[in-house]
Structures are given as C-alpha cells and as structure tokens.
Design a protein around this motif. Structure first.
Motif, mmCIF file in Angstrom:
data_model
loop_
_atom_site.group_PDB
_atom_site.id
_atom_site.type_symbol
_atom_site.label_atom_id
_atom_site.label_comp_id
_atom_site.label_asym_id
_atom_site.label_seq_id
_atom_site.Cartn_x
_atom_site.Cartn_y
_atom_site.Cartn_z
ATOM 1 N N LEU A 127 0.865 -1.166 0.060
ATOM 2 C CA LEU A 127 -0.026 -0.027 0.141
ATOM 3 C C LEU A 127 0.966 1.249 -0.126
ATOM 4 C CD1 LEU A 127 -2.559 -0.948 2.992
ATOM 5 C CD2 LEU A 127 -2.401 -1.673 0.431
ATOM 6 N N THR A 128 0.571 2.116 -0.628
ATOM 7 C CA THR A 128 1.302 3.542 -0.751
ATOM 8 C C THR A 128 0.158 4.820 -0.570
ATOM 9 O OG1 THR A 128 3.001 2.522 -2.061
ATOM 10 C CG2 THR A 128 2.782 5.070 -1.973
ATOM 11 N N LEU B 150 -7.028 -10.546 5.780
ATOM 12 C CA LEU B 150 -6.096 -9.536 5.355
ATOM 13 C C LEU B 150 -5.207 -9.121 6.731
ATOM 14 C CD1 LEU B 150 -7.885 -7.214 3.106
ATOM 15 C CD2 LEU B 150 -5.813 -8.354 2.771
ATOM 16 N N ASN B 151 -4.081 -9.259 6.615
ATOM 17 C CA ASN B 151 -3.397 -9.027 7.795
ATOM 18 C C ASN B 151 -2.002 -8.136 7.724
ATOM 19 O OD1 ASN B 151 -4.265 -10.290 10.295
ATOM 20 N ND2 ASN B 151 -3.666 -12.412 9.258
ATOM 21 N N PRO B 152 -2.301 -6.735 8.210
ATOM 22 C CA PRO B 152 -1.099 -5.921 7.971
ATOM 23 C C PRO B 152 0.221 -6.630 8.445
ATOM 24 C CG PRO B 152 -3.104 -4.895 8.580
ATOM 25 C CD PRO B 152 -3.111 -6.170 8.929
ATOM 26 N N THR C 21 6.490 12.823 2.594
ATOM 27 C CA THR C 21 5.673 12.823 1.406
ATOM 28 C C THR C 21 4.918 11.499 1.277
ATOM 29 O OG1 THR C 21 7.107 14.387 0.461
ATOM 30 C CG2 THR C 21 5.760 13.005 -1.019
ATOM 31 N N GLU C 22 5.598 10.391 1.457
ATOM 32 C CA GLU C 22 4.890 9.081 1.235
ATOM 33 C C GLU C 22 4.934 8.073 2.655
ATOM 34 O OE1 GLU C 22 6.025 7.104 -2.454
ATOM 35 O OE2 GLU C 22 6.979 5.694 -1.357
ATOM 36 N N ALA C 23 4.154 7.155 2.610
ATOM 37 C CA ALA C 23 4.225 6.198 3.506
ATOM 38 C C ALA C 23 3.772 4.822 2.920
ATOM 39 C CB ALA C 23 3.248 6.630 4.790
ATOM 40 N N THR C 24 4.261 3.613 3.386
ATOM 41 C CA THR C 24 4.053 2.512 2.798
ATOM 42 C C THR C 24 3.586 1.488 3.818
ATOM 43 O OG1 THR C 24 6.174 1.742 2.795
ATOM 44 C CG2 THR C 24 5.294 3.049 0.646
ATOM 45 N N ALA C 25 3.016 0.384 3.239
ATOM 46 C CA ALA C 25 2.546 -0.805 4.217
ATOM 47 C C ALA C 25 2.475 -2.008 3.567
ATOM 48 C CB ALA C 25 1.127 -0.457 4.953
ATOM 49 N N HIS C 26 2.873 -3.234 3.941
ATOM 50 C CA HIS C 26 2.418 -4.493 3.355
ATOM 51 C C HIS C 26 1.491 -5.220 4.064
ATOM 52 C CE1 HIS C 26 6.541 -3.200 1.681
ATOM 53 N NE2 HIS C 26 6.243 -4.144 0.706
ATOM 54 N N VAL C 27 0.701 -6.050 3.207
ATOM 55 C CA VAL C 27 -0.340 -6.604 3.607
ATOM 56 C C VAL C 27 -0.250 -8.202 3.051
ATOM 57 C CG1 VAL C 27 -3.102 -6.872 3.678
ATOM 58 C CG2 VAL C 27 -1.846 -4.650 3.996
#
Length: 459
Positions: A229-230, A312-314, A328-334
C-alpha cells in the motif's frame, strides 16, 4: 498393484509376509542428515541455497539405481527430479488401471532460525525426548526423509510401482517457489509431462477431536496476495497543520484492513470436514455453527479457523526519516489470503478498505485451488492410514497458506497434501510450523514411512 502381494507386506509392524524390508529403516537418519544441512531461505540471494541438500538427495537415489537430475536456474538454487517405476515409454502412461503418472514432491529449503532462541541448535538434527529437533523437521524435511527411506527400501527389494512416479525435491518453496517448482514447470515441463496427479505437503497429519484421532488431507489452498500500500501527501514541518499527511491516510487504511470482519464462506472441502466434526459432536454443520465446530480442534483451531473466510493481515509499515518532518510518502505491506471461489469478493472489498487516498499493487499473486475429495488416490490415502491406525478418521481440509502445488497444478494435475504423520495427543502440529524448537516425533516419522509405503502399493 506393485511388488507387494498383499496390504500387510513388507512392514516393520511385526508381520512376516511379503518382502523382508523395512520402509522406515532409514527415515530418522535421513531426516537428521537433511536437517544438518542449512538450507535457510531468506527470500533473497543471501542464503546458502539448496545445493548441498540436493546433492545428498541425488546421491541417495543414485545409490539404489534411480537416476537423479539436478536442475538449477541460478547458482545454488537446486532442484532434484527423478523418474521411477512404470513404463515411461507408454504413450498414454497408463499402468495398473491408472491414467498418467504420479508426482511426489517435497521442498528442500527452510525458513531461517535464530539459534539463540532454541533449546537445541536448529541445524543439529538432535534426537531428544522422542523427537528429531531442527529447522525443517516439520516443514518439510520429514516428508523428504519418508519418501527417500521408502523409495530406497522398495528399490532394493524390487518392489517398484507399476505406475510411473516422478520424484521432485524443490528449491525456494518458502519464498514462493519461483526458483523451484515454477522454474521446473516453465522450463522443464517434459519432466512432468506424464503426471496427472500430485501429492506433497501439508496434509496427512493427525489432530484430536473429541478424543478421536482425525487425519487431515489437504484438498484445497487459499490464494495469496502480498500487497504493498502507498499513501502520498504533502511534506512539511511537524509543528504545522497538515490535512494531507500520508501517514495518517495510510494508518487509517491499515486499521480498516486489519479490523475488517469477513463473512464465513464454506467451500466444498470445509463442508466435508465440518460434517465429520459435527457427527462427532452430535449435531449438523451449518455456516452459523462453523466457528463453534472449529473450536473442537483445540489449539489447531487457529489454522482451521483461518479457512472459514478471507483474511487480510497488515505485516509491515514504513514512513518518515525525522520526528519533526512529515514525509511525502508512507507504505505498508499486507498479507492477503482468499478462498477458492471468492477472489472477486476479496479484491472488491480490499479496494473499498484502502479508500481513495491509498493505492496498492500486488507484489505476489497466486491463485487458490480446490480438488474434489474423491477418486482412487483419495481412497488409497485413506486405506493406507487406516491400515496403520485402525481407529483413525480421515477428512479433507483447506490450507490457509500456500505450497508448490500452486505451480504444479498449472499443468492440470489433481493435487493433494499427504505427509502422513501421527502426532502425540498433547502436541499441535500447526504450532510447530516455522516455530522455535520445531521437531517431529520419531515414531511419527516411522509411522509416516509405513503409511507412505502402503500408499505406494495402491497407486
């Protein structure tokens, strides 16, 4: 039929009929030898690879006259393929009333282990308290050892299956199989051309339900979506008002994703399993009581419960570089998993949960699968288990994770997970997967080799 004249032949259970070989004679030693070879897979090119383990497997097969081929597309990421039994020259590959060949596959890589966390060194293969300890003891050097012990014993005794058998030991399964099963399927499909059915992990293990031993055969797997995710916003000083904060937008989406309650969806495989449990509980299985029936599995309910619905698990978050700077940006993985037949629902819901302020891309996307729980191969697995454990119940289940079956099934094979393993009543099989102090019972290994031997009598 094979070289055994009856179903009780050639076993180590005390009978005297049939060939005088013990299919479990080498299983513990081979398992220990494989565990002692560090094949940790870190998901990149930093690990030791599978070459040394593959060379051991090839040597063990070559020693009994089974020619093994080493296949690697990248240095050290080594697969082993061997053809055994049958008449591979037959155009139809038809022997013993079966159409086509049978693939038996296991992987050689393991997830990493931190030695300081373990009671014994994870690559020692130590035998303690009736268990073989070490990384891979359950996932899945136990099956590699069972298969090698049985095949070597049968080859020496001349008890060779009439059905063509392909033996495959793969690399990289723990990182998606891209350097292993996927490479074999894409670049060496001729090695699998005769195979119409496949047997690998994760199934055939025992669990306890209302005092009965229930063996679960894998007949389906969830699909997998590893997604990044971004969120992008307006950078600025941490002391100022900012309604375009990327971290805020991402955190809100992650919270929605992580707390979403998915509806129960029962696939054919799970309906069959829960009907078996319901009969033991004196009730009927319905979507409304499915979660209560899953609780009958005790500690194993964590695994079985995960296949009643999509999940769905972050798992990862990354943003920022200084406390007073809004990035400016943040990311996550799921880590997303979806049931057979419910992928469209999964993606539609996922997009809604992300919202308009967060984009996403799938880093790895593998489909689910489900094989009908019927036919001669299922009957053979059931008979082999019951012959060694007469009071056993046998039923299918749906795996929440993924295996190499996802790749092999692209060639049209019917697939099952069948690593026969009788577990102690006080040890939960699922809790040992990828765990500290991973271990496999010695008598469970020997049991599995005997069951696998009986299974090969009937394939």
């Amino acid at each position: 039929m094979t070289g055994h004249p009856d179903d009780s032949a050639g076993r180590s259970s005390g009978d005297s009929s049939g060939p005088s070989y013990d299919p479990a004679a080498e299983v513990v030693d081979i398992c220990r030898d494989l565990i002692r070879i560090d094949t940790s897979n870190y998901g990149d090119q930093e690990g030791p690879g599978e070459r040394k383990a593959a060379e051991l497997v090839a040597a063990l097969l070559d020693e009994v006259g089974i020619e093994a081929r080493l296949i690697e597309g990248e240095p050290g990421r080594t697969n082993v393929v061997a053809q055994w039994g049958g008449r591979w020259g037959d155009p139809a590959g038809q022997r013993g009333g079966q159409q086509g060949g049978l693939l038996l596959h296991g992987h050689l890589d393991v997830v990493p282990a931190a030695a300081e966390d373990w009671q014994v060194h994870p690559f020692s293969g130590e035998v303690r308290d009736g268990f073989v300890w070490g990384r891979g003891a359950i996932d899945m050097k136990d099956f590699d050892a069972m298969l090698l012990s049985v095949v070597r014993a049968r080859a020496r005794a001349g008890a060779v299956p009439e059905r063509p058998i392909t033996l495959c030991f793969t690399a990289d399964e723990e990182a998606g199989g891209h350097r292993g099963a996927e490479r074999i399927v894409e670049e060496h499909p001729d090695e699998l051309a005769h195979c119409t059915e496949a047997v690998g992990e994760v199934g055939g293990f025992s669990t306890q339900v209302r005092g009965r031993r229930l063996y679960l055969i894998e007949a389906a797997e969830k699909g997998m979506a590893w997604v990044r995710l971004t969120a992008r916003g307006r950078a600025g000083h941490g002391s100022l008002l900012n309604r375009e904060n990327a971290i805020t937008a991402l955190a809100a989406a992650v919270a929605r994703i992580g707390t979403h309650e998915w509806p129960v969806r029962l696939t054919p495989t799970m309906r069959t399993l829960l009907a078996t449990v319901a009969e033991l509980a004196g009730t009927e299985a319905t979507p409304d009581n499915s979660e209560a029936l899953v609780e009958e599995f005790g500690e194993a309910a964590r695994m079985i419960g995960a296949v009643l619905r999509n999940t769905l698990n972050p798992t990862m978050l990354q943003a920022g570089y200084k406390v007073n700077v809004i990035p400016t940006e943040a990311t996550a993985h799921v880590d997303g998993r979806f049931l057979p037949g419910y992928e469209d629902e999964f993606w539609a819901t996922f997009a809604e949960l992300c919202g308009d302020d967060v984009s996403y891309e799938a880093l790895s996307h593998q489909p689910p699968w489900e094989t009908p729980y019927d036919g001669a191969l299922v009957d053979s697995m059931t008979r082999a288990l019951v012959a060694e454990d007469p009071d056993a119940l046998v039923a299918p289940y749906l795996l929440s994770a993924g295996t190499d079956a996802k790749h092999f099934r692209t060639l049209g094979m019917r697939s099952y997970g069948f690593v026969p393993l009788r577990m102690p009543e006080d040890v939960d099989f699922s809790s040992l997967f990828h765990a500290v102090d991973e271990r496999v019972p010695v008598d469970g290994l020997e049991f599995g080799a005997r069951v696998l031997d009986r299974f090969l009598d009937q394939v």
